[in-house]
Motif scaffolding. Structure first.
Motif, PDB file in Angstrom:
ATOM      1  N   THR A   2       5.623  -0.919   7.914  1.00 23.00           N
ATOM      2  CA  THR A   2       4.907   0.336   7.729  1.00 23.00           C
ATOM      3  C   THR A   2       5.922   1.446   7.917  1.00 23.00           C
ATOM      4  O   THR A   2       6.606   1.492   8.952  1.00 23.00           O
ATOM      5  CB  THR A   2       3.762   0.511   8.745  1.00 23.00           C
ATOM      6  OG1 THR A   2       2.843  -0.565   8.582  1.00 23.00           O
ATOM      7  CG2 THR A   2       3.032   1.829   8.507  1.00 23.00           C
ATOM      8  N   ALA A   3       6.100   2.288   6.901  1.00 28.52           N
ATOM      9  CA  ALA A   3       7.119   3.334   6.971  1.00 28.52           C
ATOM     10  C   ALA A   3       6.539   4.656   6.500  1.00 28.52           C
ATOM     11  O   ALA A   3       5.764   4.702   5.543  1.00 28.52           O
ATOM     12  CB  ALA A   3       8.325   2.957   6.106  1.00 28.52           C
ATOM     13  N   GLU A   4       6.906   5.709   7.204  1.00 25.79           N
ATOM     14  CA  GLU A   4       6.534   7.062   6.794  1.00 25.79           C
ATOM     15  C   GLU A   4       7.767   7.690   6.156  1.00 25.79           C
ATOM     16  O   GLU A   4       8.795   7.842   6.821  1.00 25.79           O
ATOM     17  CB  GLU A   4       6.134   7.897   8.013  1.00 25.79           C
ATOM     18  CG  GLU A   4       5.153   7.210   8.944  1.00 25.79           C
ATOM     19  CD  GLU A   4       3.733   7.721   8.755  1.00 25.79           C
ATOM     20  OE1 GLU A   4       3.590   8.938   8.588  1.00 25.79           O
ATOM     21  OE2 GLU A   4       2.803   6.901   8.751  1.00 25.79           O
ATOM     22  N   LEU A   5       7.669   8.005   4.881  1.00 35.86           N
ATOM     23  CA  LEU A   5       8.800   8.587   4.167  1.00 35.86           C
ATOM     24  C   LEU A   5       8.511  10.051   3.892  1.00 35.86           C
ATOM     25  O   LEU A   5       7.383  10.396   3.509  1.00 35.86           O
ATOM     26  CB  LEU A   5       9.022   7.870   2.833  1.00 35.86           C
ATOM     27  CG  LEU A   5       9.201   6.347   2.881  1.00 35.86           C
ATOM     28  CD1 LEU A   5       9.260   5.792   1.458  1.00 35.86           C
ATOM     29  CD2 LEU A   5      10.467   5.982   3.643  1.00 35.86           C
ATOM     30  N   ASP A   6       9.520  10.914   4.101  1.00 40.62           N
ATOM     31  CA  ASP A   6       9.322  12.290   3.647  1.00 40.62           C
ATOM     32  C   ASP A   6       9.489  12.318   2.127  1.00 40.62           C
ATOM     33  O   ASP A   6       9.781  11.286   1.500  1.00 40.62           O
ATOM     34  CB  ASP A   6      10.263  13.266   4.366  1.00 40.62           C
ATOM     35  CG  ASP A   6      11.731  12.986   4.097  1.00 40.62           C
ATOM     36  OD1 ASP A   6      12.038  12.237   3.149  1.00 40.62           O
ATOM     37  OD2 ASP A   6      12.572  13.519   4.839  1.00 40.62           O
ATOM     38  N   GLU A   7       9.278  13.478   1.534  1.00 36.68           N
ATOM     39  CA  GLU A   7       9.269  13.524   0.074  1.00 36.68           C
ATOM     40  C   GLU A   7      10.602  13.064  -0.510  1.00 36.68           C
ATOM     41  O   GLU A   7      10.641  12.256  -1.440  1.00 36.68           O
ATOM     42  CB  GLU A   7       8.938  14.939  -0.403  1.00 36.68           C
ATOM     43  CG  GLU A   7       8.753  15.005  -1.902  1.00 36.68           C
ATOM     44  CD  GLU A   7       8.437  16.394  -2.415  1.00 36.68           C
ATOM     45  OE1 GLU A   7       8.397  17.342  -1.600  1.00 36.68           O
ATOM     46  OE2 GLU A   7       8.251  16.543  -3.635  1.00 36.68           O
ATOM     47  N   GLN A  51       0.866  -1.178   0.000  1.00 32.07           N
ATOM     48  CA  GLN A  51       0.000   0.000   0.000  1.00 32.07           C
ATOM     49  C   GLN A  51       0.894   1.217   0.000  1.00 32.07           C
ATOM     50  O   GLN A  51       1.880   1.261   0.748  1.00 32.07           O
ATOM     51  CB  GLN A  51      -0.864   0.069   1.264  1.00 32.07           C
ATOM     52  CG  GLN A  51      -1.985  -0.940   1.325  1.00 32.07           C
ATOM     53  CD  GLN A  51      -2.836  -0.718   2.574  1.00 32.07           C
ATOM     54  OE1 GLN A  51      -2.349  -0.318   3.627  1.00 32.07           O
ATOM     55  NE2 GLN A  51      -4.122  -0.978   2.437  1.00 32.07           N
ATOM     56  N   VAL A  52       0.569   2.181  -0.822  1.00 32.85           N
ATOM     57  CA  VAL A  52       1.288   3.453  -0.818  1.00 32.85           C
ATOM     58  C   VAL A  52       0.242   4.558  -0.760  1.00 32.85           C
ATOM     59  O   VAL A  52      -0.658   4.607  -1.598  1.00 32.85           O
ATOM     60  CB  VAL A  52       2.150   3.631  -2.081  1.00 32.85           C
ATOM     61  CG1 VAL A  52       2.889   4.967  -2.019  1.00 32.85           C
ATOM     62  CG2 VAL A  52       3.141   2.489  -2.226  1.00 32.85           C
ATOM     63  N   GLY A  53       0.338   5.428   0.228  1.00 35.53           N
ATOM     64  CA  GLY A  53      -0.633   6.509   0.351  1.00 35.53           C
ATOM     65  C   GLY A  53       0.072   7.834   0.568  1.00 35.53           C
ATOM     66  O   GLY A  53       1.155   7.890   1.151  1.00 35.53           O
ATOM     67  N   ALA A  54      -0.550   8.888   0.037  1.00 40.32           N
ATOM     68  CA  ALA A  54       0.004  10.224   0.287  1.00 40.32           C
ATOM     69  C   ALA A  54      -0.275  10.619   1.727  1.00 40.32           C
ATOM     70  O   ALA A  54      -1.295  10.251   2.293  1.00 40.32           O
ATOM     71  CB  ALA A  54      -0.641  11.217  -0.673  1.00 40.32           C
ATOM     72  N   ARG A  55       0.653  11.338   2.333  1.00 35.69           N
ATOM     73  CA  ARG A  55       0.423  11.946   3.637  1.00 35.69           C
ATOM     74  C   ARG A  55       1.087  13.309   3.588  1.00 35.69           C
ATOM     75  O   ARG A  55       1.914  13.559   2.694  1.00 35.69           O
ATOM     76  CB  ARG A  55       0.999  11.082   4.758  1.00 35.69           C
ATOM     77  CG  ARG A  55       2.503  10.974   4.712  1.00 35.69           C
ATOM     78  CD  ARG A  55       3.057  10.199   5.897  1.00 35.69           C
ATOM     79  NE  ARG A  55       4.520  10.293   5.894  1.00 35.69           N
ATOM     80  CZ  ARG A  55       5.200  11.279   6.482  1.00 35.69           C
ATOM     81  NH1 ARG A  55       4.578  12.239   7.135  1.00 35.69           N
ATOM     82  NH2 ARG A  55       6.516  11.300   6.420  1.00 35.69           N
ATOM     83  N   PRO A  56       0.785  14.217   4.507  1.00 37.73           N
ATOM     84  CA  PRO A  56       1.388  15.555   4.426  1.00 37.73           C
ATOM     85  C   PRO A  56       2.921  15.459   4.420  1.00 37.73           C
ATOM     86  O   PRO A  56       3.507  14.847   5.307  1.00 37.73           O
ATOM     87  CB  PRO A  56       0.883  16.240   5.701  1.00 37.73           C
ATOM     88  CG  PRO A  56      -0.388  15.523   6.029  1.00 37.73           C
ATOM     89  CD  PRO A  56      -0.174  14.100   5.610  1.00 37.73           C
ATOM     90  N   GLY A  57       3.532  16.010   3.385  1.00 40.59           N
ATOM     91  CA  GLY A  57       4.995  16.045   3.327  1.00 40.59           C
ATOM     92  C   GLY A  57       5.649  14.770   2.863  1.00 40.59           C
ATOM     93  O   GLY A  57       6.877  14.662   2.905  1.00 40.59           O
ATOM     94  N   GLY A  58       4.875  13.797   2.424  1.00 39.32           N
ATOM     95  CA  GLY A  58       5.527  12.567   1.978  1.00 39.32           C
ATOM     96  C   GLY A  58       4.536  11.462   1.694  1.00 39.32           C
ATOM     97  O   GLY A  58       3.397  11.723   1.286  1.00 39.32           O
ATOM     98  N   VAL A  59       4.983  10.235   1.902  1.00 43.76           N
ATOM     99  CA  VAL A  59       4.119   9.087   1.641  1.00 43.76           C
ATOM    100  C   VAL A  59       4.245   8.075   2.771  1.00 43.76           C
ATOM    101  O   VAL A  59       5.237   8.049   3.503  1.00 43.76           O
ATOM    102  CB  VAL A  59       4.472   8.377   0.303  1.00 43.76           C
ATOM    103  CG1 VAL A  59       4.394   9.333  -0.867  1.00 43.76           C
ATOM    104  CG2 VAL A  59       5.821   7.712   0.360  1.00 43.76           C
TER     105      VAL A  59
END
Lengths: 98, 187
Positions: free
Chosen positions: B121-126, B14-22
């Motif tokens: 599950t990882a939060e990546l910045d842009e 799963q890849v989703g947009a989030r503020p400032g990244g994905v």
């Protein structure tokens, strides 16, 4: 490029830059079968700051004509562009405008 | 946005947009596949020169030739098409730095994968997400070159599932779908 979802909106190309004879070196991007259309469009936006319609127009030129001029200017600047495009995996070359 | 998110299949992502990244989520098999492919990419790109003195300390090689391996030649293409001398000089000034950059992006993916044993599950910045996109594309370039992928997919042979190339085609398609999801999320 491999086919991905078709882009929707197109704008007239900006021909002003390409006609500038004080900018005698070109950055060319060549079509290749691996990079996808959406990826190439994204890279043009990110590397050159082009708006999406212009990036899509250039991507389609690459796809349909086999190559496109994506920037022009001084030689060192074009070499820097090509190096950055190589870091993204695009097939780019420098050429003197003739 | 969700892609390939059938969680009964451990290669889901799963890849989703989030503020400032994905935000990226990977099933256990997908995480393992990505890890193995990044490690192979690092092996292919090779280590930095031991002797980083002289010109190499500035990312400039004493000399540089187009790699014989077609996959490496695709990762590090000529910068001039009809001028061998200019192409050699361009390579001398850029290839060490490009190899460093490709190692760094692949290692950055591995660092994130190392934060989980199983599903990720990882939060990546842009910038991080762009790095993933580039590293995934590097692997696609290598596999696509090895498979001699053509534009329309017309030359795909009808392979026995036991043929090692069948797995490579599956990896390639998975990477293409995953990269496409990253691009979509970043836009």
């Amino acid at each position: 490029m491999s086919s991905a979802p078709a882009p929707v909106e197109l704008e007239r190309p900006d021909l002003g830059e390409a006609a500038d004879t004080d900018r005698p070196w070109l950055t060319l991007v060549w079509n290749d079968p691996i990079n996808t259309m959406d990826y190439v469009t994204y890279v043009f936006q990110r590397v050159f700051g082009y708006a999406k319609p212009k990036a899509e127009k250039l991507m389609l030129d690459v796809h349909r004509k086999g190559r496109a001029v994506v920037a022009n200017g001084g030689r060192e600047e074009m070499e820097r562009h090509v190096e950055v495009l190589h870091s993204y995996g695009l097939w780019a070359t420098v050429k003197r405008d003739d | 946005m969700t892609d390939g998110a059938d969680e009964s299949n451990t290669s889901w992502f799963q890849v989703g947009a989030r503020p400032g990244g994905v935000r990226v989520r990977l099933g256990s098999d997908a995480a393992g596949l990505l890890r193995a492919l990044m490690e192979q990419l690092l092996d292919l790109v090779g280590d930095a020169p031991d002797d980083a003195s002289g010109l190499a300390a500035f990312g400039i090689a004493e000399s540089a030739e187009r790699p014989d391996d077609p996959a490496l030649a695709r990762l590090f293409p000529d910068g001039y098409r009809d001028d061998d001398a200019a192409a050699d000089e361009f390579r001398r000034f850029t290839e060490l730095g490009l190899r460093d950059a490709k190692r760094e992006t692949a290692r950055a993916v591995l660092d994130v994968l190392d934060t989980a044993d199983d599903e990720l599950t990882a939060e990546l910045d842009e910038a991080g997400a762009v790095g993933w996109m580039r590293a995934v594309n590097d692997v696609r370039l290598v596999i696509g070159t090895r498979l001699d992928i053509d534009e329309d997919g017309d030359n795909r042979p009808d392979l026995d599932p036991a043929d090692p190339r069948a797995a490579l085609y599956a990896f390639y398609d998975w990477l293409t779908a995953f990269q496409s999801a990253l691009v979509y999320a970043l836009e």
